[in-house]
Design a protein around this motif. Structure first.
Motif, short mmCIF file in Angstrom:
data_model
loop_
_atom_site.label_atom_id
_atom_site.label_comp_id
_atom_site.label_asym_id
_atom_site.label_seq_id
_atom_site.Cartn_x
_atom_site.Cartn_y
_atom_site.Cartn_z
N ILE A 69 0.84 -1.21 0.00
CA ILE A 69 0.00 0.00 0.00
C ILE A 69 0.87 1.25 0.00
CG2 ILE A 69 -1.61 1.38 1.40
CD1 ILE A 69 -2.87 -1.36 2.26
N GLU A 70 1.89 1.28 0.84
CA GLU A 70 2.81 2.43 0.89
C GLU A 70 3.48 2.66 -0.45
OE1 GLU A 70 5.64 2.51 4.10
OE2 GLU A 70 4.18 1.65 5.48
N ALA A 71 3.97 1.58 -1.07
CA ALA A 71 4.64 1.70 -2.36
C ALA A 71 3.68 2.18 -3.44
CB ALA A 71 5.26 0.37 -2.75
N CYS A 72 2.47 1.66 -3.42
CA CYS A 72 1.45 2.07 -4.40
C CYS A 72 1.08 3.54 -4.22
CB CYS A 72 0.21 1.19 -4.30
SG CYS A 72 0.41 -0.47 -4.98
N LYS A 73 0.97 3.98 -2.97
CA LYS A 73 0.64 5.39 -2.72
C LYS A 73 1.74 6.30 -3.24
CE LYS A 73 -2.45 4.91 1.24
NZ LYS A 73 -2.63 5.09 2.69
N ALA A 74 2.99 5.96 -2.96
CA ALA A 74 4.11 6.77 -3.42
C ALA A 74 4.16 6.82 -4.95
CB ALA A 74 5.42 6.22 -2.86
N CYS A 75 3.97 5.67 -5.56
CA CYS A 75 4.00 5.58 -7.02
C CYS A 75 2.84 6.38 -7.63
CB CYS A 75 3.94 4.11 -7.45
SG CYS A 75 4.26 3.84 -9.20
N ALA A 76 1.65 6.22 -7.10
CA ALA A 76 0.48 6.95 -7.61
C ALA A 76 0.66 8.45 -7.46
CB ALA A 76 -0.78 6.49 -6.90
N ASP A 77 1.22 8.87 -6.34
CA ASP A 77 1.43 10.31 -6.11
C ASP A 77 2.36 10.91 -7.16
OD1 ASP A 77 -0.22 10.24 -3.91
OD2 ASP A 77 1.41 10.28 -2.43
N VAL A 78 3.46 10.21 -7.45
CA VAL A 78 4.43 10.73 -8.41
C VAL A 78 3.90 10.62 -9.84
CG1 VAL A 78 6.72 10.36 -9.41
CG2 VAL A 78 6.44 10.42 -6.95
N CYS A 79 3.34 9.47 -10.17
CA CYS A 79 2.83 9.28 -11.54
C CYS A 79 1.71 10.27 -11.87
CB CYS A 79 2.34 7.84 -11.73
SG CYS A 79 3.65 6.65 -12.01
N SER A 80 0.86 10.56 -10.91
CA SER A 80 -0.26 11.46 -11.17
C SER A 80 0.20 12.89 -11.47
CB SER A 80 -1.25 11.45 -10.01
OG SER A 80 -0.66 11.98 -8.85
N GLN A 81 1.44 13.21 -11.14
CA GLN A 81 1.98 14.55 -11.42
C GLN A 81 2.44 14.71 -12.87
OE1 GLN A 81 5.03 15.45 -8.55
NE2 GLN A 81 3.75 14.82 -6.83
N HIS A 82 2.54 13.60 -13.59
CA HIS A 82 2.99 13.64 -14.99
C HIS A 82 1.78 13.53 -15.92
CE1 HIS A 82 7.22 13.33 -13.93
NE2 HIS A 82 6.88 12.39 -13.06
N LYS A 83 1.83 14.24 -17.03
CA LYS A 83 0.72 14.27 -17.97
C LYS A 83 0.67 13.06 -18.89
CE LYS A 83 3.13 16.93 -21.55
NZ LYS A 83 4.46 16.56 -21.18
N HIS A 84 1.72 12.29 -18.94
CA HIS A 84 1.80 11.15 -19.85
C HIS A 84 0.71 10.12 -19.55
CE1 HIS A 84 5.62 12.98 -20.72
NE2 HIS A 84 6.03 12.76 -19.47
N ASP A 85 0.14 9.58 -20.62
CA ASP A 85 -0.93 8.60 -20.48
C ASP A 85 -0.48 7.39 -19.66
OD1 ASP A 85 -3.63 7.69 -21.17
OD2 ASP A 85 -2.59 6.17 -22.38
N HIS A 86 0.74 6.92 -19.89
CA HIS A 86 1.21 5.75 -19.15
C HIS A 86 1.33 6.04 -17.67
CE1 HIS A 86 5.37 7.41 -19.07
NE2 HIS A 86 5.11 7.77 -20.32
#
Length: 109
Positions: A69-86
């Motif tokens: 859960i911690e890893a997923c939260k960190a990853c989601a937080d960073v990924c959501s800051q980028h506009k890229h579809d992936h």
């Protein structure tokens, strides 16, 4: 949430994270993507390990689910800051995985 659905969600998140990490390598400013790539890999490793242990009916998995859960939260937080579809798809997959892990944890609470 049943265990089979959780395992499927964990593997799906792993796949999204690995796809995102690979796609990030093709972006123009790769230095800007380094944290995203790193967290994608961490999340993928924890999701795969958690799923693998669930498949093998490993005993108490609650602490590993919490790490996932911690890893997923960190990853989601960073990924959501980028506009890229992936990145956006990876963030969404991580959020689904967080929900699945939390739901599974709440079954034993």
């Amino acid at each position: 949430m049943n265990i089979d659905a959780l395992i499927t969600t964990l593997y799906s998140c792993r796949k999204a994270c690995l796809f995102c990490a690979d796609a990030c390598l093709d972006e123009e400013d790769i230095a800007d993507m380094s944290t995203c790539i790193r967290l994608d890999h961490h999340c993928a490793i924890l999701c795969a390990t958690t799923a693998d242990l669930l498949v093998q009916s490993y005993g108490n998995i609650d602490e590993l689910l919490k790490l996932c859960i911690e890893a997923c939260k960190a990853c989601a937080d960073v990924c959501s800051q980028h506009k890229h579809d992936h990145c956006q798809k990876c963030a969404a997959s991580c959020r689904e995985c967080i929900t699945a892990c939390e739901n599974y944890l709440s079954r034993s609470a």
